[in-house]
Design a protein around this motif. Structure first.
Motif, PDB file in Angstrom:
ATOM      1  N   SER A   1      -5.432  -8.504  -9.646  1.00  0.00           N
ATOM      2  CA  SER A   1      -5.479  -9.726  -8.848  1.00  0.00           C
ATOM      3  C   SER A   1      -4.111 -10.348  -8.589  1.00  0.00           C
ATOM      4  O   SER A   1      -4.013 -11.321  -7.838  1.00  0.00           O
ATOM      5  CB  SER A   1      -6.363 -10.769  -9.548  1.00  0.00           C
ATOM      6  N   ASN A   2      -3.033  -9.775  -9.174  1.00  0.00           N
ATOM      7  CA  ASN A   2      -1.725 -10.410  -9.001  1.00  0.00           C
ATOM      8  C   ASN A   2      -0.976  -9.963  -7.747  1.00  0.00           C
ATOM      9  O   ASN A   2       0.126 -10.453  -7.463  1.00  0.00           O
ATOM     10  CB  ASN A   2      -0.843 -10.208 -10.251  1.00  0.00           C
ATOM     11  N   GLY A   3      -1.545  -9.014  -6.998  1.00  0.00           N
ATOM     12  CA  GLY A   3      -0.912  -8.573  -5.764  1.00  0.00           C
ATOM     13  C   GLY A   3       0.257  -7.639  -5.953  1.00  0.00           C
ATOM     14  O   GLY A   3       0.920  -7.253  -4.987  1.00  0.00           O
ATOM     15  N   LYS A   4       0.513  -7.221  -7.205  1.00  0.00           N
ATOM     16  CA  LYS A   4       1.641  -6.348  -7.503  1.00  0.00           C
ATOM     17  C   LYS A   4       1.153  -4.927  -7.748  1.00  0.00           C
ATOM     18  O   LYS A   4       0.086  -4.720  -8.319  1.00  0.00           O
ATOM     19  CB  LYS A   4       2.409  -6.871  -8.719  1.00  0.00           C
ATOM     20  N   GLY A   5       1.984  -3.951  -7.368  1.00  0.00           N
ATOM     21  CA  GLY A   5       1.559  -2.560  -7.416  1.00  0.00           C
ATOM     22  C   GLY A   5       1.031  -2.164  -6.051  1.00  0.00           C
ATOM     23  O   GLY A   5       0.534  -2.997  -5.276  1.00  0.00           O
TER      24      GLY A   5
ATOM     25  N   ALA B   1      -1.449  -4.482  -3.608  1.00  0.00           N
ATOM     26  CA  ALA B   1      -0.831  -5.018  -2.397  1.00  0.00           C
ATOM     27  C   ALA B   1      -1.569  -4.553  -1.150  1.00  0.00           C
ATOM     28  O   ALA B   1      -1.759  -5.333  -0.196  1.00  0.00           O
ATOM     29  CB  ALA B   1       0.635  -4.596  -2.336  1.00  0.00           C
ATOM     30  N   VAL B   2      -2.001  -3.294  -1.121  1.00  0.00           N
ATOM     31  CA  VAL B   2      -2.756  -2.788   0.030  1.00  0.00           C
ATOM     32  C   VAL B   2      -4.081  -3.526   0.178  1.00  0.00           C
ATOM     33  O   VAL B   2      -4.473  -3.912   1.280  1.00  0.00           O
ATOM     34  CB  VAL B   2      -2.993  -1.268  -0.103  1.00  0.00           C
ATOM     35  N   ALA B   3      -4.773  -3.729  -0.942  1.00  0.00           N
ATOM     36  CA  ALA B   3      -6.069  -4.413  -0.885  1.00  0.00           C
ATOM     37  C   ALA B   3      -5.923  -5.822  -0.316  1.00  0.00           C
ATOM     38  O   ALA B   3      -6.713  -6.256   0.533  1.00  0.00           O
ATOM     39  CB  ALA B   3      -6.698  -4.468  -2.275  1.00  0.00           C
ATOM     40  N   PHE B   4      -4.900  -6.536  -0.770  1.00  0.00           N
ATOM     41  CA  PHE B   4      -4.696  -7.898  -0.255  1.00  0.00           C
ATOM     42  C   PHE B   4      -4.264  -7.874   1.213  1.00  0.00           C
ATOM     43  O   PHE B   4      -4.628  -8.766   1.989  1.00  0.00           O
ATOM     44  CB  PHE B   4      -3.663  -8.640  -1.103  1.00  0.00           C
ATOM     45  N   ALA B   5      -3.493  -6.849   1.603  1.00  0.00           N
ATOM     46  CA  ALA B   5      -3.093  -6.734   3.011  1.00  0.00           C
ATOM     47  C   ALA B   5      -4.300  -6.460   3.902  1.00  0.00           C
ATOM     48  O   ALA B   5      -4.421  -7.019   5.003  1.00  0.00           O
ATOM     49  CB  ALA B   5      -2.047  -5.630   3.168  1.00  0.00           C
ATOM     50  N   VAL B   6      -5.222  -5.614   3.440  1.00  0.00           N
ATOM     51  CA  VAL B   6      -6.448  -5.338   4.195  1.00  0.00           C
ATOM     52  C   VAL B   6      -7.289  -6.608   4.301  1.00  0.00           C
ATOM     53  O   VAL B   6      -7.808  -6.942   5.370  1.00  0.00           O
ATOM     54  CB  VAL B   6      -7.252  -4.200   3.530  1.00  0.00           C
TER      55      VAL B   6
ATOM     56  N   THR C   1     -17.618  -0.600   6.943  1.00  0.00           N
ATOM     57  CA  THR C   1     -16.708   0.541   7.005  1.00  0.00           C
ATOM     58  C   THR C   1     -15.804   0.499   8.230  1.00  0.00           C
ATOM     59  O   THR C   1     -14.586   0.694   8.132  1.00  0.00           O
ATOM     60  CB  THR C   1     -17.491   1.865   6.983  1.00  0.00           C
ATOM     61  N   ALA C   2     -16.389   0.236   9.393  1.00  0.00           N
ATOM     62  CA  ALA C   2     -15.588   0.226  10.618  1.00  0.00           C
ATOM     63  C   ALA C   2     -14.533  -0.867  10.571  1.00  0.00           C
ATOM     64  O   ALA C   2     -13.398  -0.666  10.997  1.00  0.00           O
ATOM     65  CB  ALA C   2     -16.494   0.047  11.837  1.00  0.00           C
ATOM     66  N   CYS C   3     -14.890  -2.030  10.046  1.00  0.00           N
ATOM     67  CA  CYS C   3     -13.933  -3.139   9.973  1.00  0.00           C
ATOM     68  C   CYS C   3     -12.797  -2.816   9.008  1.00  0.00           C
ATOM     69  O   CYS C   3     -11.629  -3.093   9.298  1.00  0.00           O
ATOM     70  CB  CYS C   3     -14.650  -4.419   9.542  1.00  0.00           C
ATOM     71  N   VAL C   4     -13.133  -2.263   7.851  1.00  0.00           N
ATOM     72  CA  VAL C   4     -12.104  -1.931   6.870  1.00  0.00           C
ATOM     73  C   VAL C   4     -11.192  -0.838   7.429  1.00  0.00           C
ATOM     74  O   VAL C   4      -9.957  -0.904   7.287  1.00  0.00           O
ATOM     75  CB  VAL C   4     -12.734  -1.502   5.534  1.00  0.00           C
ATOM     76  N   SER C   5     -11.769   0.147   8.096  1.00  0.00           N
ATOM     77  CA  SER C   5     -10.954   1.203   8.708  1.00  0.00           C
ATOM     78  C   SER C   5     -10.037   0.620   9.773  1.00  0.00           C
ATOM     79  O   SER C   5      -8.862   1.001   9.889  1.00  0.00           O
ATOM     80  CB  SER C   5     -11.849   2.283   9.324  1.00  0.00           C
ATOM     81  N   GLN C   6     -10.567  -0.294  10.573  1.00  0.00           N
ATOM     82  CA  GLN C   6      -9.746  -0.930  11.601  1.00  0.00           C
ATOM     83  C   GLN C   6      -8.565  -1.654  10.965  1.00  0.00           C
ATOM     84  O   GLN C   6      -7.440  -1.594  11.467  1.00  0.00           O
ATOM     85  CB  GLN C   6     -10.586  -1.934  12.393  1.00  0.00           C
ATOM     86  N   ALA C   7      -8.802  -2.353   9.852  1.00  0.00           N
ATOM     87  CA  ALA C   7      -7.728  -3.072   9.171  1.00  0.00           C
ATOM     88  C   ALA C   7      -6.678  -2.105   8.639  1.00  0.00           C
ATOM     89  O   ALA C   7      -5.469  -2.335   8.776  1.00  0.00           O
ATOM     90  CB  ALA C   7      -8.304  -3.911   8.038  1.00  0.00           C
ATOM     91  N   VAL C   8      -7.123  -1.000   8.012  1.00  0.00           N
ATOM     92  CA  VAL C   8      -6.182  -0.002   7.488  1.00  0.00           C
ATOM     93  C   VAL C   8      -5.368   0.605   8.629  1.00  0.00           C
ATOM     94  O   VAL C   8      -4.144   0.765   8.520  1.00  0.00           O
ATOM     95  CB  VAL C   8      -6.938   1.096   6.711  1.00  0.00           C
ATOM     96  N   ASP C   9      -6.042   0.929   9.728  1.00  0.00           N
ATOM     97  CA  ASP C   9      -5.339   1.511  10.877  1.00  0.00           C
ATOM     98  C   ASP C   9      -4.274   0.560  11.411  1.00  0.00           C
ATOM     99  O   ASP C   9      -3.170   0.986  11.791  1.00  0.00           O
ATOM    100  CB  ASP C   9      -6.333   1.850  11.990  1.00  0.00           C
ATOM    101  N   ALA C  10      -4.587  -0.724  11.458  1.00  0.00           N
ATOM    102  CA  ALA C  10      -3.624  -1.714  11.949  1.00  0.00           C
ATOM    103  C   ALA C  10      -2.415  -1.808  11.023  1.00  0.00           C
ATOM    104  O   ALA C  10      -1.265  -1.912  11.483  1.00  0.00           O
ATOM    105  CB  ALA C  10      -4.297  -3.083  12.083  1.00  0.00           C
ATOM    106  N   LEU C  11      -2.655  -1.736   9.719  1.00  0.00           N
ATOM    107  CA  LEU C  11      -1.564  -1.800   8.750  1.00  0.00           C
ATOM    108  C   LEU C  11      -0.699  -0.544   8.798  1.00  0.00           C
ATOM    109  O   LEU C  11       0.507  -0.607   8.541  1.00  0.00           O
ATOM    110  CB  LEU C  11      -2.122  -2.002   7.339  1.00  0.00           C
TER     111      LEU C  11
ATOM    112  N   GLY D   1       3.408  -0.619  10.352  1.00  0.00           N
ATOM    113  CA  GLY D   1       4.402  -0.262   9.345  1.00  0.00           C
ATOM    114  C   GLY D   1       4.205  -0.897   7.988  1.00  0.00           C
ATOM    115  O   GLY D   1       4.995  -0.640   7.064  1.00  0.00           O
ATOM    116  N   THR D   2       3.143  -1.698   7.825  1.00  0.00           N
ATOM    117  CA  THR D   2       2.930  -2.369   6.542  1.00  0.00           C
ATOM    118  C   THR D   2       2.692  -1.370   5.411  1.00  0.00           C
ATOM    119  O   THR D   2       3.246  -1.515   4.311  1.00  0.00           O
ATOM    120  CB  THR D   2       1.745  -3.345   6.634  1.00  0.00           C
TER     121      THR D   2
END
Length: 295
Positions: A80-84, A88-93, A261-271, A275-276
């Motif tokens: 939950s600290n956003g580190k690692g 960090a990816v989970a919080f970015a998604v 699934t589609a929403c999470v994939s869309q978020a990953v694709d955007a990141l 370049g995130t």
């Protein structure tokens, strides 16, 4: 494959759980484009908002991972600290989907629970789970958020210990497990002057390195991090190699047929597109974890 868990802090208790190399499924790893369900076209912003997504708890994104949560994927055993990298990816998604950091809830889920067809008590899981066709029969995957790199690992004092480039490795005796991407990369990308030594298992390869029969091993990066930090005496990660061919990928896990699934994939694709993901990889895997890119 799933990951080799890598504690970079000596204090952490170390355990080799199934990795980008855990229980291997029969089918080969599938690339992001074949992960279950990117929406046809793109999911709309309205559909992919906290108000409209059918999460376990309305307005909250419940994210699962295993415990302990190892470095460099997490930090301090606290997802939950956003580190690692994966925290960090989970919080970015989550942010991409409109969830504030305080609206992300972390829960614990073991590997077998995650890949089973049983209903999940989380919305998504992030835990170095490789995308394979066999697993997609039971669960959904997001698009791949990490392309598993290949790496070179050695022991301090070896001929490979001071290598800074691929050219520095060409005159050395390298080893790799038979039939793996690592062997192909060692042979074709490094193209050493001496034939690459082939081993039936990574354990056999590790013993050969420890005994001085080879100067270095080529293994996937999660394995390399583990070997260098925990499994080899005086282990040292030389660096990671440029991508070659279709990489193994880690994907977020969801219930089979999940409406998310589609929403999470869309978020990953955007990141990935902005370049995130690359920036987070450089921050948490290349720099912090001591895995420079060899050119």
């Amino acid at each position: 494959m799933r990951r080799l868990l890598v504690p970079l802090v000596p204090v952490a208790a170390l355990a080799l759980l199934a990795t980008g190399c855990a229980p291997q499924d029969d089918d080969a790893a599938a690339p992001a484009s074949s992960a279950s369900a990117s929406a046809s076209g793109s999911a709309t912003t309205a559909r992919c908002s906290p108000d409209t997504m059918d999460t376990k708890t309305k307005g909250t994104l419940t994210v699962a991972t295993d415990k302990p949560a190892y470095e460099p994927w997490f930090s301090g055993d606290d997802p939950s600290n956003g580190k690692g990298f994966e925290s960090a990816v989970a919080f970015a998604v989550a942010k991409q989907l409109g969830f504030e950091q305080g609206s992300v809830k972390w829960v614990t889920a073991g590997f077998n629970q995650v890949i089973s067809p049983a209903p999940k008590d989380f919305d998504v899981d992030v835990n170095q789970v490789s995308i394979t066709d066999a697993r997609k029969k039971n669960i959904d995957f997001s698009s791949g958020y990490y392309d598993v790199a290949q790496s070179v690992v050695t022991v301090k004092g070896s001929k490979a210990a001071g290598a800074k480039s691929i050219a520095d490795l060409k005159g050395l005796k390298l080893g790799a497990q038979v039939g793996t991407t690592s062997y192909t990369v060692a042979k074709d990308t490094i193209a050493p002057s001496e034939q690459v030594a082939v081993f039936n298992t990574n354990d056999d390869a590790k013993a050969a390195l420890q005994n001085g029969q080879v100067d270095a091993l080529v293994v996937d990066l999660p394995t390399g991090l583990f070997l260098a930090a925990a499994d080899l005496k005086n282990g040292q990660l030389v660096g990671q190699l440029p991508s070659s061919g279709t990489p193994e990928q880690f994907g977020m896990v969801l219930d089979k047929g999940s409406s998310l699934t589609a929403c999470v994939s869309q978020a990953v694709d955007a990141l990935r597109a902005d370049g995130t993901l690359k920036q987070l990889e450089q921050q948490w895997l290349t720099s912090t974890a001591g895995a420079p890119e060899l050119q």
